[in-house]
Design an enzyme around this catalytic site. Sequence first.
Site, mmCIF file in Angstrom:
data_model
loop_
_atom_site.group_PDB
_atom_site.id
_atom_site.type_symbol
_atom_site.label_atom_id
_atom_site.label_comp_id
_atom_site.label_asym_id
_atom_site.label_seq_id
_atom_site.Cartn_x
_atom_site.Cartn_y
_atom_site.Cartn_z
ATOM 1 C CB THR A 154 -0.932 0.023 1.225
ATOM 2 O OG1 THR A 154 -0.143 -0.099 2.415
ATOM 3 C CG2 THR A 154 -1.936 -1.122 1.159
ATOM 4 N N GLY A 155 2.155 1.142 0.165
ATOM 5 C CA GLY A 155 3.027 2.312 0.151
ATOM 6 C C GLY A 155 3.360 2.753 -1.265
ATOM 7 N N GLY B 258 11.229 10.290 -1.863
ATOM 8 C CA GLY B 258 12.178 9.424 -1.176
ATOM 9 C C GLY B 258 11.810 9.230 0.284
ATOM 10 C CD GLN C 48 18.923 11.819 -1.941
ATOM 11 O OE1 GLN C 48 20.111 11.863 -1.612
ATOM 12 N NE2 GLN C 48 18.074 10.960 -1.402
ATOM 13 C CE LYS D 188 20.385 4.690 4.683
ATOM 14 N NZ LYS D 188 18.973 5.095 4.460
ATOM 15 C CG HIS E 202 16.431 10.912 -5.885
ATOM 16 N ND1 HIS E 202 15.339 11.577 -5.376
ATOM 17 C CD2 HIS E 202 16.698 9.889 -5.001
ATOM 18 C CE1 HIS E 202 14.962 10.997 -4.247
ATOM 19 N NE2 HIS E 202 15.768 9.978 -4.003
ATOM 20 C CB CYS F 168 16.459 5.949 -4.313
ATOM 21 S SG CYS F 168 16.467 7.093 -2.907
ATOM 22 C CG ASN G 84 12.632 9.232 -6.207
ATOM 23 O OD1 ASN G 84 12.203 10.045 -7.032
ATOM 24 N ND2 ASN G 84 12.053 9.043 -5.040
ATOM 25 N NE ARG H 184 19.270 -0.386 0.779
ATOM 26 C CZ ARG H 184 18.702 0.807 0.856
ATOM 27 N NH1 ARG H 184 19.357 1.812 1.432
ATOM 28 N NH2 ARG H 184 17.490 0.992 0.365
ATOM 29 N NE ARG I 47 14.126 14.141 1.373
ATOM 30 C CZ ARG I 47 14.296 12.856 1.085
ATOM 31 N NH1 ARG I 47 14.282 12.433 -0.165
ATOM 32 N NH2 ARG I 47 14.494 11.978 2.061
#
Length: 346
Positions: A11-12, A161, A157, A214, A242, A130, A315, A100, A235
């Site tokens: 649902t996201g 995101g 970004q 990351k 992005h 992303c 993204n 990850r 952001r």
Amino acid sequence: MGYRVAVAGATGAVGRELLRILAERNFPIDEIVALASPKSVGREISFGDKKVLKVQNLETFDFKGWDLALFSPGGAVSAKYAPKAAEAGCIVIDNTSHFRMEPGIPLVVPEVNPTSLQKAKRGIIANPNCSTAQMVVALKPLNDLFKIKRVVVSTYQAVSGAGKSGMDELFAQSKGSFVNDPPAVEQFTKQIAFNVIPHIDRFMEDGATKEEWKMAVETRKILDPDIQVFATCVRVPVFIGHSEAVSIECEKPVDLKKAREALRNAPGVILRDEREDGGYVTPIECVGEDATYVSRLRVDPTVENGLAFWCVSDNLRKGAALNAVQIAESLVEQGLVKKHADASNA
């Protein structure tokens, strides 16, 4: 015969995109299920043009007999339920950050390191951040040519995101500014409408944010353990897409003509680099597209063997859902997915 596929976090924003892309690309599916938290159970969600799925409860779902599970429910939820799915014999492709950097779990961008899928001993494959995903797609052909030593990148970004709530906040603040409503700041640390925020994820001891960390560690795991990466992640008030300004320093002398040719021929890359007004790609133009677009390619004379470029990508697609589906496709192409019998007959 197709596969039995589960989408967790359906649902996201990314979950919906996963369902959309699976349908778009005609992934071979015999049966598909949409999973989410108990509060979403019973909601209807589209899969392709004709099929509607009723959301089922991830917490009680039995993964036995299912072939693939594409997870995007949040790190804490993936940490709990992805191993359960893998233990049931289902291959998990996880879009969160949780797995990850874990040993024994491949971190994969199919255009860059598809053979890493063969090392998925624990039944879980991680999808990268992303901003990392689009960058390494552009870096791969350049690294093959010139052997990259160092990358300095500034990202711009989109609010997507941060999920649907981030998009809602940008919309509400933008709309409110025209009627003098004070901005409600909830998802970001400061007002995002008509602003930029040099802060994504939490701060670490060295002053970097976790998003910047990351990009560094994931690039090394995916592309080359010797590459040094310094990132500044920002952001910006863009809904989807992005953007990144990337400068690289290479071991070998750079050749602009060879770089252009390599990027033109690289899978997942579209080069549009015209030195004229509008001869570059901006984030609004990449929405709904699969490629990483590279523009503003030029020699950087301030360092030895330097090259710089601008790249943009959707993204929610290449940075998340599309890459996950491409991983699933690569698993099928390499014969790494074992089909299970129908759960009713198992």
